[in-house]
Design a protein around this motif. Structure first.
Motif, mmCIF file in Angstrom:
data_model
loop_
_atom_site.group_PDB
_atom_site.id
_atom_site.type_symbol
_atom_site.label_atom_id
_atom_site.label_comp_id
_atom_site.label_asym_id
_atom_site.label_seq_id
_atom_site.Cartn_x
_atom_site.Cartn_y
_atom_site.Cartn_z
ATOM 1 N N PHE A 272 10.607 48.077 1.706
ATOM 2 C CA PHE A 272 11.013 46.758 2.168
ATOM 3 C C PHE A 272 9.765 45.910 2.361
ATOM 4 C CE2 PHE A 272 12.348 43.624 5.367
ATOM 5 C CZ PHE A 272 13.532 43.180 4.798
ATOM 6 N N ASP A 273 9.700 44.790 1.627
ATOM 7 C CA ASP A 273 8.530 43.915 1.644
ATOM 8 C C ASP A 273 8.690 42.889 2.758
ATOM 9 O OD1 ASP A 273 6.712 41.718 1.035
ATOM 10 O OD2 ASP A 273 6.396 42.722 -0.894
ATOM 11 N N VAL A 274 7.913 43.042 3.815
ATOM 12 C CA VAL A 274 8.024 42.158 4.981
ATOM 13 C C VAL A 274 7.574 40.742 4.643
ATOM 14 C CG1 VAL A 274 7.299 41.801 7.377
ATOM 15 C CG2 VAL A 274 7.720 44.115 6.541
ATOM 16 N N PRO A 302 18.990 43.770 13.093
ATOM 17 C CA PRO A 302 20.059 44.777 13.010
ATOM 18 C C PRO A 302 20.936 44.608 11.772
ATOM 19 C CG PRO A 302 19.896 43.938 15.243
ATOM 20 C CD PRO A 302 18.976 43.109 14.412
ATOM 21 N N ALA A 303 21.238 43.360 11.405
ATOM 22 C CA ALA A 303 22.059 43.123 10.222
ATOM 23 C C ALA A 303 21.352 43.574 8.949
ATOM 24 C CB ALA A 303 22.425 41.642 10.121
ATOM 25 N N THR A 304 20.036 43.424 8.914
ATOM 26 C CA THR A 304 19.269 43.817 7.735
ATOM 27 C C THR A 304 19.249 45.331 7.576
ATOM 28 O OG1 THR A 304 17.906 41.834 8.007
ATOM 29 C CG2 THR A 304 17.032 43.558 6.587
ATOM 30 N N ARG A 305 19.376 46.065 8.666
ATOM 31 C CA ARG A 305 19.543 47.521 8.592
ATOM 32 C C ARG A 305 20.994 47.885 8.275
ATOM 33 N NH1 ARG A 305 18.652 49.428 14.109
ATOM 34 N NH2 ARG A 305 18.943 51.517 13.212
ATOM 35 N N LEU A 306 21.925 47.135 8.836
ATOM 36 C CA LEU A 306 23.334 47.484 8.716
ATOM 37 C C LEU A 306 23.848 47.382 7.285
ATOM 38 C CD1 LEU A 306 26.134 48.106 9.991
ATOM 39 C CD2 LEU A 306 26.414 45.623 10.267
ATOM 40 N N ILE A 307 23.488 46.317 6.571
ATOM 41 C CA ILE A 307 24.109 46.081 5.268
ATOM 42 C C ILE A 307 23.737 47.166 4.249
ATOM 43 C CG2 ILE A 307 24.360 44.468 3.365
ATOM 44 C CD1 ILE A 307 25.847 43.732 5.981
ATOM 45 N N PRO A 308 22.471 47.596 4.129
ATOM 46 C CA PRO A 308 22.225 48.722 3.219
ATOM 47 C C PRO A 308 22.884 50.014 3.693
ATOM 48 C CG PRO A 308 20.203 48.076 4.356
ATOM 49 C CD PRO A 308 21.205 47.015 4.627
ATOM 50 N N LEU A 309 23.010 50.196 5.006
ATOM 51 C CA LEU A 309 23.749 51.356 5.503
ATOM 52 C C LEU A 309 25.206 51.281 5.063
ATOM 53 C CD1 LEU A 309 24.078 53.892 7.267
ATOM 54 C CD2 LEU A 309 24.473 52.351 9.220
ATOM 55 N N GLU A 310 25.808 50.103 5.211
ATOM 56 C CA GLU A 310 27.203 49.921 4.793
ATOM 57 C C GLU A 310 27.363 50.190 3.303
ATOM 58 O OE1 GLU A 310 29.491 45.956 3.860
ATOM 59 O OE2 GLU A 310 29.553 46.291 6.026
ATOM 60 N N ALA A 343 17.417 55.145 1.966
ATOM 61 C CA ALA A 343 15.952 55.123 1.978
ATOM 62 C C ALA A 343 15.445 53.746 2.388
ATOM 63 C CB ALA A 343 15.412 55.508 0.601
ATOM 64 N N LEU A 344 16.144 52.692 1.960
ATOM 65 C CA LEU A 344 15.757 51.338 2.350
ATOM 66 C C LEU A 344 15.952 51.135 3.853
ATOM 67 C CD1 LEU A 344 14.759 48.561 1.448
ATOM 68 C CD2 LEU A 344 17.145 47.920 1.060
ATOM 69 N N VAL A 345 17.072 51.613 4.397
ATOM 70 C CA VAL A 345 17.292 51.522 5.845
ATOM 71 C C VAL A 345 16.133 52.182 6.584
ATOM 72 C CG1 VAL A 345 18.798 52.142 7.764
ATOM 73 C CG2 VAL A 345 19.798 51.515 5.564
ATOM 74 N N ALA A 346 15.748 53.363 6.141
ATOM 75 C CA ALA A 346 14.672 54.099 6.810
ATOM 76 C C ALA A 346 13.357 53.329 6.748
ATOM 77 C CB ALA A 346 14.516 55.482 6.170
ATOM 78 N N ASP A 347 13.096 52.655 5.627
ATOM 79 C CA ASP A 347 11.839 51.912 5.522
ATOM 80 C C ASP A 347 11.859 50.670 6.417
ATOM 81 O OD1 ASP A 347 9.236 51.922 4.150
ATOM 82 O OD2 ASP A 347 9.894 49.958 3.416
ATOM 83 N N ILE A 348 13.012 50.020 6.534
ATOM 84 C CA ILE A 348 13.119 48.885 7.461
ATOM 85 C C ILE A 348 12.891 49.370 8.890
ATOM 86 C CG2 ILE A 348 14.692 47.146 8.399
ATOM 87 C CD1 ILE A 348 16.073 47.142 5.613
ATOM 88 N N GLU A 349 13.457 50.510 9.230
ATOM 89 C CA GLU A 349 13.267 51.072 10.573
ATOM 90 C C GLU A 349 11.806 51.427 10.815
ATOM 91 O OE1 GLU A 349 17.770 52.980 10.924
ATOM 92 O OE2 GLU A 349 16.068 54.235 10.301
#
Length: 371
Positions: A272-274, A302-310, A343-349
Motif C-alpha cells: 500500500f503506497d501511502v 478503518p474503511a480502507t482496511r475494511l473494503i479489501p477485507l470484504e 495481504a493488502l489489509v495486512a500491509d495497511i495495518e
C-alpha cells in the motif's frame, strides 16, 4: 466499413449486430462488433458505427435481479449532471430504442448501448501522485453530484452490497460445508482474526456518525477513464452499482485499488503506497470541502482496511461455491485473489500510523488543523 469476423459463433455475432441496430435505427449501417474488456460481471462489446464508437452491454441478471433499476438510476444521475454542469461530471450518454434506454432480447436479457468516451484510456497502475490526485478529484466531483440527490431517489440495484457482516456469515456457512485445503483454511483464519473490523461502518451508522448517500459502488482503477496521455482523469464508468451507500465504501475501494503497488492482479506481497493515498485524498478533499464531518474523516482508515477485507471474503466465498459470481480463467483464481486482498489489509495495518498521518494532512488543507 466492413463487418470483420470475430471469434464468436456467427449466430451470436448476428444477434449482437441486430441488437445494436435496434438502438442505432439503421438496418443497413455497416457495423463492427468486438468483445471489450475483461469485466467480471456483464458481457461487453465495442460497436463501431458510422456515428461513432459505442459500448454494447448485456446486464447480468444473475447478479442484478432487477436491471431496470440500474437504467432508472442512470437516468436520474444524468439528469443531475445536466442540472449541475459546474461539477464537471462526465457520464457516458445512453442510446434509446423505442423511447427506452434498453432493449430485451428473445431470452429476456436486458441490453444497453452507450457512448464510448474517446479519446480515453484506463491505466494499469498509478505511477505518480499527480495521477492519484486526479482520481481523487473525479471521485470527489461524483460524490458532490450524488449529494444533490436524495438517497431515496435511487433504487437499490444490488441488495446486500457492502453488507460485510452478511458476506462473512455467508462465508462461514459455506466453509462449514466445504473441504478446505491448507491455503483455504489459512485464508479463512486471516479473515476470522479481523472479525472486529467487519461491523465498523455499520456501528458508525448506528451511532449517527455517518449516513447513507448516493455512491458509485465500484470506483476501482479499471473504472476510471484518463486522457490518452494518462495525466487527466475524465470520469468514472461502470455505473451499475450506483445506489444508496456510504461514501466510505467508495473511498475505501478507490484507495484499495489505486494505492496497491502490486496491482489488482499482482503478487500476494501487496504494498500500500501511502504517498499515493495522500495525493488521492488531497484531490478528493479539494473538491469535497465540507462534505465529510471530522468524525467521518476519522473513519477513512478503518474503511480502507475494511473494503479489501470484504473483497477477500467475497473472493473466498465464490471460490468455495464453485466460482459462480466472479469470472475466473482457471480454478483457484478466486482463492488467489482473496489472499492478495488480505495481504493488502495486512500491509495497511503495518503502516497504520503513516496512513493516519496521510489522511490528516490531506484533509487539514481544507478543514484546517485538527479538522
Amino acid at each position: 466499413m466492413s463487418e470483420p469476423q470475430d471469434p464468436a459463433p456467427a449466430d451470436s455475432r448476428r444477434r449482437l449486430l441486430d441488437i445494436a441496430r435496434r438502438f442505432l435505427g439503421d438496418a443497413a449501417a455497416p457495423l463492427a462488433v468486438a468483445p471489450l474488456g475483461d469485466g467480471l460481471i456483464n458481457d461487453s462489446y465495442r460497436v463501431q458505427a458510422p456515428a461513432g464508437a459505442f459500448v454494447l452491454q448485456r446486464l447480468n441478471s444473475a447478479v442484478f435481479p432487477a436491471p431496470e433499476r440500474i437504467m432508472a438510476n442512470l437516468s436520474a444521475l444524468a439528469d443531475a449532471a445536466a442540472a449541475h454542469p459546474e461539477l464537471g461530471v462526465r457520464l457516458p450518454a445512453l442510446a434509446a430504442a423505442d423511447g427506452l434506454a434498453y432493449v430485451r432480447d428473445a431470452d429476456g436479457g436486458l441490453w444497453r448501448l452507450m457512448e464510448c468516451i474517446e479519446p480515453s484510456r484506463t491505466l494499469p497502475a498509478l505511477e505518480r501522485p499527480a495521477q492519484a490526485a486526479e482520481v481523487g478529484r473525479v471521485l470527489g466531483r461524483f460524490h458532490r453530484l450524488g449529494a444533490s440527490l436524495e438517497p431515496a431517489a435511487l433504487a437499490v440495484t444490488l441488495p446486500g452490497f457492502h453488507h460485510t457482516a452478511g458476506y462473512l456469515a455467508a462465508l462461514e456457512a459455506t466453509a462449514a460445508e466445504a473441504r478446505l485445503d491448507d491455503a483455504g483454511r489459512d485464508t479463512l483464519a486471516r479473515i476470522g482474526a479481523r472479525r472486529d473490523l467487519v461491523s465498523v461502518l455499520d456501528e458508525a451508522v448506528a451511532r449517527g456518525d455517518t449516513r447513507p448517500r448516493p455512491i458509485h459502488g465500484d470506483p476501482k482503477l479499471d473504472n476510471l477513464l484518463f486522457d490518452p496521455a494518462g495525466e487527466r482523469a475524465l470520469g468514472l464508468i461502470d455505473l451499475d452499482t450506483v445506489q444508496p451507500g456510504l461514501l466510505h465504501h467508495d473511498i475505501g475501494d478507490c484507495l484499495r485499488s489505486c494505492c496497491n503497488r502490486a496491482g489488482e492482479a499482482g503478487a500476494a506481497s501487496a504494498r500500500f503506497d501511502v504517498g499515493l493515498c495522500e495525493a488521492l485524498l488531497s484531490g478528493y478533499a479539494e473538491t469535497t470541502a465540507g462534505l465529510l464531518s471530522a468524525t467521518e474523516i476519522d473513519l477513512i482508515v478503518p474503511a480502507t482496511r475494511l473494503i479489501p477485507l470484504e473483497l477477500g471474503i467475497r473472493f473466498l466465498m465464490d471460490h468455495l461455491q464453485g466460482d459462480r459470481y466472479f469470472r475466473v480463467r482457471h480454478q483457484g483464481e478466486n482463492l488467489t485473489k482473496a489472499r492478495r486482498q488480505l495481504a493488502l489489509v495486512a500491509d495497511i495495518e503495518r503502516q497504520a500510523e503513516a496512513v493516519e498521518a496521510a489522511v490528516r494532512r490531506a484533509f487539514d488543507q481544507t478543514h484546517g488543523p485538527g479538522r
